[in-house]
Design a protein around this motif. Structure first.
Motif, PDB file in Angstrom:
ATOM      1  N   ALA A 186       0.868  -1.347   0.422  1.00 53.80           N
ATOM      2  CA  ALA A 186       0.059   0.119  -0.107  1.00 53.80           C
ATOM      3  C   ALA A 186       0.825   1.745  -0.448  1.00 53.80           C
ATOM      4  O   ALA A 186       0.427   2.098  -0.468  1.00 53.80           O
ATOM      5  CB  ALA A 186      -0.387  -0.072   1.055  1.00 53.80           C
ATOM      6  N   TYR A 187       1.908   1.317   0.578  1.00 51.74           N
ATOM      7  CA  TYR A 187       3.368   2.544   0.346  1.00 51.74           C
ATOM      8  C   TYR A 187       3.626   2.718  -0.690  1.00 51.74           C
ATOM      9  O   TYR A 187       3.555   3.857  -1.120  1.00 51.74           O
ATOM     10  CB  TYR A 187       3.909   2.074   1.439  1.00 51.74           C
ATOM     11  CG  TYR A 187       4.539   3.552   1.801  1.00 51.74           C
ATOM     12  CD1 TYR A 187       4.567   4.305   2.406  1.00 51.74           C
ATOM     13  CD2 TYR A 187       6.385   2.722   1.145  1.00 51.74           C
ATOM     14  CE1 TYR A 187       6.230   5.638   2.121  1.00 51.74           C
ATOM     15  CE2 TYR A 187       7.602   4.078   0.809  1.00 51.74           C
ATOM     16  CZ  TYR A 187       7.021   4.709   1.635  1.00 51.74           C
ATOM     17  OH  TYR A 187       8.414   5.995   1.298  1.00 51.74           O
ATOM     18  N   LEU A 188       4.319   1.637  -1.124  1.00 51.00           N
ATOM     19  CA  LEU A 188       4.920   1.693  -2.528  1.00 51.00           C
ATOM     20  C   LEU A 188       3.354   2.499  -3.580  1.00 51.00           C
ATOM     21  O   LEU A 188       4.291   3.042  -4.224  1.00 51.00           O
ATOM     22  CB  LEU A 188       5.505   0.004  -3.010  1.00 51.00           C
ATOM     23  CG  LEU A 188       6.450  -0.163  -2.187  1.00 51.00           C
ATOM     24  CD1 LEU A 188       6.727  -1.144  -2.839  1.00 51.00           C
ATOM     25  CD2 LEU A 188       7.508   0.681  -2.377  1.00 51.00           C
ATOM     26  N   ALA A 189       2.171   2.199  -3.279  1.00 52.40           N
ATOM     27  CA  ALA A 189       1.177   1.944  -4.504  1.00 52.40           C
ATOM     28  C   ALA A 189       1.445   4.071  -4.274  1.00 52.40           C
ATOM     29  O   ALA A 189       1.084   4.389  -5.172  1.00 52.40           O
ATOM     30  CB  ALA A 189       0.185   1.529  -4.374  1.00 52.40           C
ATOM     31  N   VAL A 190       1.126   4.327  -3.254  1.00 52.87           N
ATOM     32  CA  VAL A 190       0.924   5.516  -2.689  1.00 52.87           C
ATOM     33  C   VAL A 190       2.117   6.320  -3.451  1.00 52.87           C
ATOM     34  O   VAL A 190       1.932   7.638  -4.557  1.00 52.87           O
ATOM     35  CB  VAL A 190       0.569   6.247  -1.677  1.00 52.87           C
ATOM     36  CG1 VAL A 190       0.613   7.424  -1.205  1.00 52.87           C
ATOM     37  CG2 VAL A 190      -1.013   4.963  -0.918  1.00 52.87           C
ATOM     38  N   VAL A 191       2.910   6.631  -2.797  1.00 51.59           N
ATOM     39  CA  VAL A 191       4.727   6.406  -2.985  1.00 51.59           C
ATOM     40  C   VAL A 191       4.514   6.846  -5.260  1.00 51.59           C
ATOM     41  O   VAL A 191       4.742   7.328  -5.582  1.00 51.59           O
ATOM     42  CB  VAL A 191       6.126   6.185  -2.749  1.00 51.59           C
ATOM     43  CG1 VAL A 191       6.887   6.598  -3.542  1.00 51.59           C
ATOM     44  CG2 VAL A 191       5.678   6.201  -1.360  1.00 51.59           C
ATOM     45  N   GLU A 192       4.620   5.704  -5.094  1.00 54.98           N
ATOM     46  CA  GLU A 192       4.548   5.005  -7.100  1.00 54.98           C
ATOM     47  C   GLU A 192       3.400   6.210  -7.410  1.00 54.98           C
ATOM     48  O   GLU A 192       3.586   6.649  -8.690  1.00 54.98           O
ATOM     49  CB  GLU A 192       4.801   3.619  -6.869  1.00 54.98           C
ATOM     50  CG  GLU A 192       6.191   3.026  -6.995  1.00 54.98           C
ATOM     51  CD  GLU A 192       5.639   1.410  -7.081  1.00 54.98           C
ATOM     52  OE1 GLU A 192       4.612   1.271  -7.255  1.00 54.98           O
ATOM     53  OE2 GLU A 192       7.149   1.067  -6.667  1.00 54.98           O
ATOM     54  N   ALA A 193       2.981   6.059  -7.279  1.00 54.95           N
ATOM     55  CA  ALA A 193       1.617   6.680  -7.928  1.00 54.95           C
ATOM     56  C   ALA A 193       1.909   8.344  -8.027  1.00 54.95           C
ATOM     57  O   ALA A 193       1.422   9.191  -8.618  1.00 54.95           O
ATOM     58  CB  ALA A 193      -0.238   6.778  -7.378  1.00 54.95           C
TER      59      ALA A 193
END
Length: 57
Positions: A44-51
């Protein structure tokens, strides 16, 4: 702890051993659930950061 439940497959476990095995299975399940939550949090963290890093169109 590695248990080999199949080693005495001919004889059922004593109630004490069955209790120990159930407790160990419960501890393993708790670890699995913890690892799953950690994995989900990381993804979830990576999805937010990458987005947030994608260039806006």
């Amino acid at each position: 702890m590695h248990t080999h439940a199949h080693s005495n497959a001919e004889q059922p476990p004593t109630p004490e051993l069955a209790g120990l095995l159930r407790a160990e299975a419960d501890r393993i399940q708790q670890r699995v659930e913890c690892l799953s939550r950690n994995r989900d949090a990381i993804l979830a963290y990576l999805a937010v950061v990458e987005a947030s890093q994608k260039p806006e169109s």
